[in-house]
Design an enzyme around this catalytic site. Structure first.
Site, PDB file in Angstrom:
ATOM      1  N   TYR A  58      -4.385  -0.800   5.220  1.00 35.63           N
ATOM      2  CA  TYR A  58      -5.083   0.428   5.630  1.00 35.63           C
ATOM      3  C   TYR A  58      -6.155   0.195   6.696  1.00 35.63           C
ATOM      4  O   TYR A  58      -6.621   1.147   7.318  1.00 35.63           O
ATOM      5  CB  TYR A  58      -5.771   1.104   4.434  1.00 35.63           C
ATOM      6  CG  TYR A  58      -4.854   1.630   3.352  1.00 35.63           C
ATOM      7  CD1 TYR A  58      -3.504   1.867   3.567  1.00 35.63           C
ATOM      8  CD2 TYR A  58      -5.378   1.932   2.088  1.00 35.63           C
ATOM      9  CE1 TYR A  58      -2.694   2.357   2.554  1.00 35.63           C
ATOM     10  CE2 TYR A  58      -4.570   2.426   1.081  1.00 35.63           C
ATOM     11  CZ  TYR A  58      -3.233   2.628   1.313  1.00 35.63           C
ATOM     12  OH  TYR A  58      -2.441   3.119   0.315  1.00 35.63           O
ATOM     13  N   SER A 149       2.480  -0.102  -6.714  1.00 35.48           N
ATOM     14  CA  SER A 149       2.603   1.276  -6.233  1.00 35.48           C
ATOM     15  C   SER A 149       4.019   1.457  -5.722  1.00 35.48           C
ATOM     16  O   SER A 149       4.648   0.515  -5.239  1.00 35.48           O
ATOM     17  CB  SER A 149       1.567   1.601  -5.156  1.00 35.48           C
ATOM     18  OG  SER A 149       1.924   1.059  -3.913  1.00 35.48           O
TER      19      SER A 149
HETATM   20  N1  LIG Z   1       2.597   3.839  -1.630  1.00 37.81           N
HETATM   21  C1  LIG Z   1       1.298   3.779  -1.771  1.00 37.81           C
HETATM   22  O1  LIG Z   1       0.798   2.828  -2.321  1.00 37.81           O
HETATM   23  C2  LIG Z   1       0.415   4.892  -1.302  1.00 37.81           C
HETATM   24  C3  LIG Z   1       0.933   5.884  -0.475  1.00 37.81           C
HETATM   25  C4  LIG Z   1       0.087   6.930  -0.136  1.00 37.81           C
HETATM   26  C5  LIG Z   1      -1.215   6.972  -0.608  1.00 37.81           C
HETATM   27  N2  LIG Z   1      -1.694   5.983  -1.404  1.00 37.81           N
HETATM   28  C6  LIG Z   1      -3.083   5.994  -1.910  1.00 37.81           C
HETATM   29  O2  LIG Z   1      -3.326   7.277  -2.438  1.00 37.81           O
HETATM   30  C7  LIG Z   1      -4.498   7.819  -1.813  1.00 37.81           C
HETATM   31  C8  LIG Z   1      -4.411   9.314  -1.764  1.00 37.81           C
HETATM   32  O3  LIG Z   1      -3.500   9.620  -0.739  1.00 37.81           O
HETATM   33  P1  LIG Z   1      -2.936  11.030  -0.413  1.00 37.81           P
HETATM   34  O4  LIG Z   1      -2.715  11.167   1.028  1.00 37.81           O
HETATM   35  O5  LIG Z   1      -1.777  11.201  -1.300  1.00 37.81           O
HETATM   36  O6  LIG Z   1      -4.201  11.955  -0.760  1.00 37.81           O
HETATM   37  P2  LIG Z   1      -4.305  13.460  -1.085  1.00 37.81           P
HETATM   38  O7  LIG Z   1      -5.665  13.572  -1.611  1.00 37.81           O
HETATM   39  O8  LIG Z   1      -3.154  13.957  -1.856  1.00 37.81           O
HETATM   40  O9  LIG Z   1      -4.145  14.181   0.368  1.00 37.81           O
HETATM   41  C9  LIG Z   1      -4.960  13.877   1.389  1.00 37.81           C
HETATM   42  C10 LIG Z   1      -4.717  14.900   2.527  1.00 37.81           C
HETATM   43  O10 LIG Z   1      -5.255  16.151   2.138  1.00 37.81           O
HETATM   44  C11 LIG Z   1      -6.326  16.526   3.011  1.00 37.81           C
HETATM   45  N3  LIG Z   1      -7.402  17.048   2.165  1.00 37.81           N
HETATM   46  C12 LIG Z   1      -8.108  16.409   1.217  1.00 37.81           C
HETATM   47  N4  LIG Z   1      -9.005  17.238   0.654  1.00 37.81           N
HETATM   48  C13 LIG Z   1      -8.861  18.429   1.274  1.00 37.81           C
HETATM   49  C14 LIG Z   1      -9.520  19.678   1.130  1.00 37.81           C
HETATM   50  N5  LIG Z   1     -10.493  19.882   0.234  1.00 37.81           N
HETATM   51  N6  LIG Z   1      -9.111  20.705   1.936  1.00 37.81           N
HETATM   52  C15 LIG Z   1      -8.108  20.522   2.823  1.00 37.81           C
HETATM   53  N7  LIG Z   1      -7.469  19.375   3.017  1.00 37.81           N
HETATM   54  C16 LIG Z   1      -7.840  18.320   2.238  1.00 37.81           C
HETATM   55  C17 LIG Z   1      -6.732  15.275   3.742  1.00 37.81           C
HETATM   56  O11 LIG Z   1      -7.180  15.575   5.057  1.00 37.81           O
HETATM   57  P3  LIG Z   1      -8.758  15.444   5.487  1.00 37.81           P
HETATM   58  O12 LIG Z   1      -8.994  14.043   5.868  1.00 37.81           O
HETATM   59  O13 LIG Z   1      -8.830  16.396   6.630  1.00 37.81           O
HETATM   60  O14 LIG Z   1      -9.574  15.880   4.309  1.00 37.81           O
HETATM   61  C18 LIG Z   1      -5.424  14.475   3.785  1.00 37.81           C
HETATM   62  O15 LIG Z   1      -4.640  14.871   4.879  1.00 37.81           O
HETATM   63  C19 LIG Z   1      -4.527   7.141  -0.441  1.00 37.81           C
HETATM   64  O16 LIG Z   1      -5.794   7.211   0.157  1.00 37.81           O
HETATM   65  C20 LIG Z   1      -4.141   5.757  -0.834  1.00 37.81           C
HETATM   66  O17 LIG Z   1      -5.262   5.112  -1.381  1.00 37.81           O
HETATM   67  C21 LIG Z   1      -0.892   4.945  -1.760  1.00 37.81           C
END
Ligand SMILES: NC(=O)c1ccc[n+]([C@@H]2O[C@H](COP(=O)([O-])OP(=O)(O)OC[C@H]3O[C@@H](n4cnc5c(N)ncnc54)[C@H](OP(=O)(O)O)[C@@H]3O)[C@@H](O)[C@H]2O)c1
Length: 309
Positions: A58, A149
């Site tokens: 990351y 993961s």
């Molecule tokens: N295979 C893997 O191991 C893997 C894959 C993916 C993720 N992950 C982990 O999981 C974590 C979570 O990932 P995720 O992307 O799934 O997170 P998420 O919390 O489901 O989604 C994040 C997205 O939503 C937006 N967002 C968050 N809060 C918001 C709000 N209040 N209003 C509007 N938009 C909002 C963010 O944009 P903004 O920045 O504009 O808020 C971002 O684009 C990652 O950071 C990582 O640590 C692991």
């Protein structure tokens, strides 16, 4: 901030975890400076988040290391990951990567060390050739617990995690789950509860649930594929927004209150979103009627992660 015990690790963790990856990477993709991203991390900690997830891939480990400098390390649960996709991990590469993660995070131990984005076809190799190196690192005190993961967008039905649960080698699993794709309930959580495995959720919001226009595009596509019955969408998402201030709020609370889930990762590079998400985790559960309705609407969906239509 509510806390819980992370399954067999016995670690006390906040229900909201800060995800330092995803599309936001705590601001790496929004042109925040390193100092601003570190402030975002400290802001989360100041509001009771004690769980941070990152990965060697990351580019955020060093920012987290910087943010934690003046904090009590023992009160924080750090999760990081070793990439396994698009490369053949060797035990030597794993050891070198772990040492680099420790250096970036400015710590001498990692609470949860995970193999990152494991696809079903790589799983047997990782168990046979890499798991012993993880055990060695545990004996050396460099890592406390081991996890995996999944690669949700290549393994919608959690095949790899089902194998991992059958083997019962892993303390924690990071699982793709959200109100659109709830397949993990039957495929992962039921068994994880029985085995007291710690569960972290990724993809709670992603693209689909970040804005109503995005959600509409996803539900239209799922109707087209025959995975949602259009009559079930009557008053959706209005009934949800009648009890939640926003879709992300509803999406995080839906995941938080799913039986078997310990930590829900929230990824953001935006301080206002972080504050809104902290507030969401302080809100009460969605009503049972609303949960039941969401479970019913999306009961057949198994073809999306919420990222790409
Ligand atoms: N295979 C893997 O191991 C893997 C894959 C993916 C993720 N992950 C982990 O999981 C974590 C979570 O990932 P995720 O992307 O799934 O997170 P998420 O919390 O489901 O989604 C994040 C997205 O939503 C937006 N967002 C968050 N809060 C918001 C709000 N209040 N209003 C509007 N938009 C909002 C963010 O944009 P903004 O920045 O504009 O808020 C971002 O684009 C990652 O950071 C990582 O640590 C692991």
């Amino acid at each position: 901030m509510q806390t819980t015990i992370l399954g067999r690790t016995n670690l006390t963790v906040s229900r909201m975890g800060l995800g330092a990856g995803g599309h936001s990477r705590i601001g790496r993709n929004a042109d925040l400076t390193d100092a601003q991203s570190a402030d975002l991390v400290r802001r989360a900690l100041d509001h009771g988040v004690n769980f941070i997830d990152t990965a060697e891939g990351y580019g955020t480990e060093a920012i987290i290391g910087q943010a934690l400098q003046d904090r009590d390390r023992t009160s924080i649960v750090l999760s990081t990951k070793k990439s396994t996709r698009h490369e053949q991990v060797t035990p030597d590469a794993l050891r070198a990567s772990l040492d680099q993660s420790l250096k970036h995070l400015r710590t001498d131990y990692i609470d949860l060390y995970n193999l990152h984005g494991v696809v079903p076809q790589d799983y047997a190799y990782l168990v046979n050739d890499i798991y012993p190196a993880l055990q060695k690192a545990q004996q050396q005190g460099k890592i406390r617990f081991v996890g995996l993961s999944e690669m949700f967008n290549e393994d919608f039905e959690h095949t790899m995690l089902q194998q991992a649960l059958a083997d019962d080698l892993w303390d924690v699993l990071m699982v793709g789950f959200n109100l659109l794709n709830q397949t993990a309930r039957a495929k992962v959580f039921a068994q994880a509860i029985a085995q007291n495995v710690g569960i972290q959720i990724m993809f709670a919001v992603r693209k689909a649930l970040s804005h109503p226009d995005n959600l509409r595009a996803f539900t239209d596509a799922l109707v087209e594929k025959g995975q949602i019955d259009p009559v079930d969408l009557d008053a959706f998402p209005d009934f949800l927004l009648a009890e939640a201030p926003s879709l992300p709020d509803a999406a995080y609370r839906f995941c938080r209150d799913e039986p078997g889930v310990h930590v829900v990762l929230s990824g953001t590079g935006n301080a206002a979103h972080l504050d809104a998400n902290l507030a969401s985790f302080a809100r009460p559960p969605l009503t049972q009627q609303t949960r039941d309705r969401l479970i019913h609407i999306f009961r057949r969906v198994n073809s999306t992660t919420g990222q790409a239509v």
